[in-house]
Write a protein that holds these residues in place. Sequence first.
Motif: not given
Length: 418
Positions: A277-300
């Motif tokens: 929403t700006s250079a230093d802000s992020v908006r997160v909205r979750a109105a509907g259902k969420l889906r499962s998503v696999d994830m693997t941790t890594e270095e940056f």
Amino acid sequence: MDKFVIHGGNALRGEIPVNGSKNSALPALAAALLTAEPVTLHRIPHVRDIRTMQRLLVDVGAKVDIEDGAVRLEASKIVSPEAPYELVKTMRASSLVLGPLVARAGRARVSLPGGCAIGARPINLHIFGLEQLGARIEQSHGYIEAAAPNGLRGATVHFDRITVTGTEDLMMAAVLAKGETVLRNAAREPEVVDLAELLSEMGAKIEGAGTSTIRIQGVEQLGGAEHTIIPDRIEAGTFMVAGAITGGDVTVTGCNPEHVGALVAKLQQAGAEVTQTSADSVRVRAAGKLRSVDMTTEEFPGFATDLQAQYMALMTQAEGIAIIVETIFENRFMHAQEMARMGANIRVDGKQAMVAGPRALSGAGVIASDLRASASLVLAALVAKGETVIDRVYHIDRGYEKIEQKLAAAGARIERVE
Ligand code: EPU
């Protein structure tokens, strides 16, 4: 010992601000040992690990003043180049003073960290690197004793595995070494880049921070500087997940959106709407259902291990099966058993956890085992039915400043009780 009492069910709404990064502030404080001149740091978060590091710096001989929210450090003389077990055992990042002390004082005595809730976490690569730079290192009575009476000399250090504080420690040692040091397979985390910027402001010559090869030309001495710490990307990520898991609408402010790219991608794949929403802000909205998503941790710039637990909480609320693989630490699933006590369906097998969702969570008494695990239990509690009591929240106070007040301001029912 404080506890959090949380009643789940409220969707979070509104803005949640983030503080300066704990993991950037810790090496920045240690870097002040490299010069006799004052170093002023802005945006240092008021969390327990920072207070521990400040105590350590005072023990070593630095003056630490807090003025108008800024921390002013002056290490005109190193009185005792030692990090005692009492401090190191409460915060492993104390080993970040090893490099600066050997570089500045020609010797250091730093307690070896013991075991840790998330893995073995040895510091062999810090030691190996310092040896390459010419330090003589001995180990006795649980302490590392490093000596370089004639100063360190530049060398090539190839890390055989990526280490964040190891890269930072070596960078701080190399800035005062004679000649050129090349760090290969260096960590690329934003905190490493922030430290390189501070050191450069102090007069160091560093190239390549943020890439896997960092070149450092040693200088005779460093001067003072004034520096602002980068925003805490893990705190930002935790609040972004809080928005998504509660089906809310949260804008995380004062963050760096580029530092949370991997999480943004996962949230979007899971069905949340994420917008910058700006250079230093992020908006997160979750109105509907969420889906499962696999994830693997890594270095940056991969998905941060420090957000794995929070992501697991989110996946308990998503439709399907998510496989979460932890590649950085060998024992970082302690939160899974606690989430299971709240009704989550999680099977852990070595480095891998399988989360089947969505599951209705119910409030329970749970125990926080480490910093990020406790954050994940707070998130799970925000969607659990009824009351959750989280014990040992001193873990969360190590890295989050007033998390309960920030979440409550966005609508969470959370309070701290003694
Ligand atoms: N490792 C070694 N030898 C070493 C150093 C590391 O084998 O000499 C291994 C570790 O055991 C681990 C892996 O290498 O399996 C990566 O560890 P790393 O050294 O990168 O971790 P760290 O520097 O000790 C920092 C953060 C952690 C974060 C990790 C990984 C700070 C103060 N701490 O730790 O933050 O999880 O990098 O990104 O920067 C937290 O904030 O909750 C936290 C644990």
